[in-house]
Design a protein around this motif. Structure first.
Motif, short mmCIF file in Angstrom:
data_model
loop_
_atom_site.label_atom_id
_atom_site.label_comp_id
_atom_site.label_asym_id
_atom_site.label_seq_id
_atom_site.Cartn_x
_atom_site.Cartn_y
_atom_site.Cartn_z
N MET A 1 -6.43 60.65 17.11
CA MET A 1 -7.19 61.56 16.24
C MET A 1 -6.30 62.01 15.09
O MET A 1 -5.14 62.35 15.28
CB MET A 1 -7.65 62.78 17.06
CG MET A 1 -8.44 63.79 16.24
SD MET A 1 -9.02 65.17 17.27
CE MET A 1 -10.25 64.33 18.24
N PRO A 2 -6.81 62.01 13.87
CA PRO A 2 -6.01 62.43 12.72
C PRO A 2 -5.48 63.84 12.89
O PRO A 2 -6.13 64.69 13.50
CB PRO A 2 -6.99 62.36 11.54
CG PRO A 2 -8.16 61.58 12.02
CD PRO A 2 -8.19 61.69 13.49
N ASN A 3 -4.30 64.10 12.34
CA ASN A 3 -3.73 65.43 12.49
C ASN A 3 -3.06 65.90 11.20
O ASN A 3 -2.10 66.64 11.22
CB ASN A 3 -2.70 65.41 13.63
CG ASN A 3 -2.54 66.79 14.25
OD1 ASN A 3 -3.35 67.68 14.02
ND2 ASN A 3 -1.49 66.97 15.01
N ASN A 4 -3.60 65.42 10.03
CA ASN A 4 -3.03 65.85 8.77
C ASN A 4 -3.66 67.16 8.34
O ASN A 4 -4.64 67.63 8.92
CB ASN A 4 -3.22 64.77 7.70
CG ASN A 4 -4.68 64.36 7.55
OD1 ASN A 4 -5.54 65.20 7.33
ND2 ASN A 4 -4.96 63.08 7.71
N ASP A 5 -3.11 67.77 7.27
CA ASP A 5 -3.56 69.09 6.84
C ASP A 5 -5.02 69.08 6.39
O ASP A 5 -5.78 70.00 6.71
CB ASP A 5 -2.67 69.60 5.71
CG ASP A 5 -1.30 70.04 6.23
OD1 ASP A 5 -1.19 70.24 7.46
OD2 ASP A 5 -0.38 70.17 5.42
N ASP A 6 -5.43 68.06 5.64
CA ASP A 6 -6.80 68.01 5.15
C ASP A 6 -7.79 67.96 6.31
O ASP A 6 -8.82 68.65 6.31
CB ASP A 6 -7.00 66.78 4.26
CG ASP A 6 -6.31 66.93 2.91
OD1 ASP A 6 -5.99 68.08 2.55
OD2 ASP A 6 -6.08 65.91 2.24
N TYR A 7 -7.47 67.15 7.30
CA TYR A 7 -8.35 67.03 8.46
C TYR A 7 -8.41 68.35 9.22
O TYR A 7 -9.49 68.80 9.64
CB TYR A 7 -7.86 65.92 9.38
CG TYR A 7 -8.65 65.78 10.66
CD1 TYR A 7 -9.94 65.24 10.64
CD2 TYR A 7 -8.12 66.19 11.87
CE1 TYR A 7 -10.67 65.11 11.82
CE2 TYR A 7 -8.84 66.07 13.04
CZ TYR A 7 -10.12 65.53 13.01
OH TYR A 7 -10.83 65.42 14.17
N ASN A 8 -7.27 69.00 9.40
CA ASN A 8 -7.23 70.27 10.12
C ASN A 8 -7.99 71.36 9.38
O ASN A 8 -8.66 72.19 10.00
CB ASN A 8 -5.78 70.70 10.37
CG ASN A 8 -5.12 69.89 11.46
OD1 ASN A 8 -5.79 69.44 12.39
ND2 ASN A 8 -3.82 69.69 11.36
N VAL A 9 -7.87 71.38 8.06
CA VAL A 9 -8.60 72.38 7.27
C VAL A 9 -10.11 72.17 7.41
O VAL A 9 -10.88 73.13 7.52
CB VAL A 9 -8.18 72.32 5.79
CG1 VAL A 9 -9.12 73.15 4.92
CG2 VAL A 9 -6.75 72.82 5.63
N LYS A 10 -10.54 70.92 7.45
CA LYS A 10 -11.96 70.62 7.65
C LYS A 10 -12.43 71.08 9.03
O LYS A 10 -13.54 71.60 9.18
CB LYS A 10 -12.22 69.12 7.47
CG LYS A 10 -12.11 68.64 6.03
CD LYS A 10 -12.38 67.15 5.92
CE LYS A 10 -12.27 66.69 4.49
NZ LYS A 10 -12.50 65.21 4.35
N ARG A 11 -11.59 70.87 10.02
CA ARG A 11 -11.94 71.34 11.38
C ARG A 11 -12.04 72.86 11.41
O ARG A 11 -12.94 73.41 12.04
CB ARG A 11 -10.88 70.88 12.39
CG ARG A 11 -10.91 69.39 12.69
CD ARG A 11 -10.12 69.09 13.94
NE ARG A 11 -8.74 69.55 13.81
CZ ARG A 11 -7.94 69.84 14.84
NH1 ARG A 11 -8.41 69.77 16.07
NH2 ARG A 11 -6.71 70.23 14.65
N ILE A 12 -11.11 73.52 10.75
CA ILE A 12 -11.14 74.99 10.71
C ILE A 12 -12.40 75.47 10.02
O ILE A 12 -13.07 76.41 10.48
CB ILE A 12 -9.88 75.53 9.99
CG1 ILE A 12 -8.64 75.28 10.84
CG2 ILE A 12 -10.03 77.01 9.68
CD1 ILE A 12 -7.34 75.58 10.14
N GLN A 13 -12.76 74.82 8.93
CA GLN A 13 -13.98 75.18 8.21
C GLN A 13 -15.20 75.00 9.10
O GLN A 13 -16.09 75.87 9.16
CB GLN A 13 -14.12 74.32 6.96
CG GLN A 13 -15.36 74.66 6.11
CD GLN A 13 -15.50 73.72 4.93
OE1 GLN A 13 -15.18 72.53 5.02
NE2 GLN A 13 -15.97 74.24 3.82
#
Length: 308
Positions: A1-13
């Protein structure tokens, strides 16, 4: 599963959007990094878990917001761990179409940490003709969120007796529609058995009992006074306090205190790097052995097993 900042910010959103809708079923998989985004994920998981638990407890006293419906998440697996059936609520909750689930191995839905636990439990289940087990697992949604729950795993054979299946299911609370107006125009009657004297709880009494509930939640690190002293402090009597609390929250005051201490301890153990000794102290346990014993009795495993 991706774990970069952009992906994490999308998950947080996505997580915040779900919480704004009143949906507290989900959590976020921790980030592998040690930065502000990772810290935000930890804090968001903790807040979400606290709100979810508070929502369920408060619902019993504030009947307009009582969780009235149950969401059943069910999956039927074959002996290879392939999904053969998923109910509609499961598809909705996981944000996946039936075609994205049916025919796929269950491991594709599990988080990385749950795959190891699944492999261990799966082999154990297949060795038995019929068995039941409760296993804490994390399922991932199509949006990258996590459904963390204890799942019932039931092994059985079909009518022909040649094929083994496993039913994997769990239940989650869902907020229902408010009850009709005027519910509290009448006092609530509380009794212990048919021969015990009845107690009538007014709106003032109910507010007082909810204040006791909040006091417990906000002071888990401290021991409660004796019930007689607590009742005097709250302007009531011991009998009304004891049975009123049990009627509203379904348990005794001291059992509620213990379960809330353990719930908070579990949250801190899973989502922080605090030592177990510190967590035990923060949640009112006098010693590590006492904490570990109570934790294992409640959750079936010692607190140290939750540390990855």
């Amino acid at each position: 599963m991706p774990n970069n900042d952009d992906y994490n910010v999308k998950r947080i959103q996505q997580m915040l959007l779900e919480m704004a809708r009143g949906n507290f079923f989900f959590s976020l998989e921790p980030s592998a990094k040690n930065d502000n985004v990772a810290s935000l994920i930890v804090m968001l998981n903790m807040v979400n878990e606290e709100i979810r638990a508070s929502f369920v407890h408060q619902g019993f006293a504030q009947s307009g917001d009582t969780p009235q419906y149950l969401v059943q998440l069910s999956l039927l697996l074959d002996a290879d761990g392939t999904i053969e059936m998923a109910n509609q609520k499961t598809c909705s909750l996981l944000s996946r179409l039936p075609k994205d689930l049916i025919g796929k191995p269950i491991t594709e839905l599990l988080s990385k940490s749950s795959r190891k636990l699944w492999a261990k439990q799966w082999r154990r289940l297949l060795k038995k003709e019929q068995s039941d087990a409760v296993v804490p697992l994390e399922l991932t949604t199509g949006d990258g969120l996590i459904v963390r729950k204890e799942f019932n795993l039931t092994t059985f054979r079909t009518l022909q007796g040649s094929t083994k299946k496993i039913l994997m299911d769990t239940v989650l609370f869902s907020k229902g529609e408010p009850f009709g107006k005027g519910l509290w125009k009448h006092a609530l009657k509380v009794s212990k058995g048919t021969e015990s004297p009845k107690v009538r709880l007014s709106q003032k009494d109910i507010r007082m009992i909810r204040d006791v509930h909040d006091m417990i939640i906000n002071n888990l690190d401290r021991d409660l006074p004796r019930l007689r002293e607590l009742a005097l402090q709250m302007g009531t009597n011991e009998f009304k306090l004891k049975y009123g609390f049990k009627q509203l929250y379904g348990t005794t005051i001291f059992k509620f205190l213990t379960q809330e201490r353990l719930r908070k301890a579990k949250t801190l153990t899973m989502h922080t790097s605090l030592s177990l000794k510190t967590i035990a102290h923060m949640t009112g346990f006098k010693s590590i052995p006492h904490f570990s014993r109570a934790f294992k009795e409640k959750y079936g495993q010692p607190p140290s097993s939750l540390r990855k």
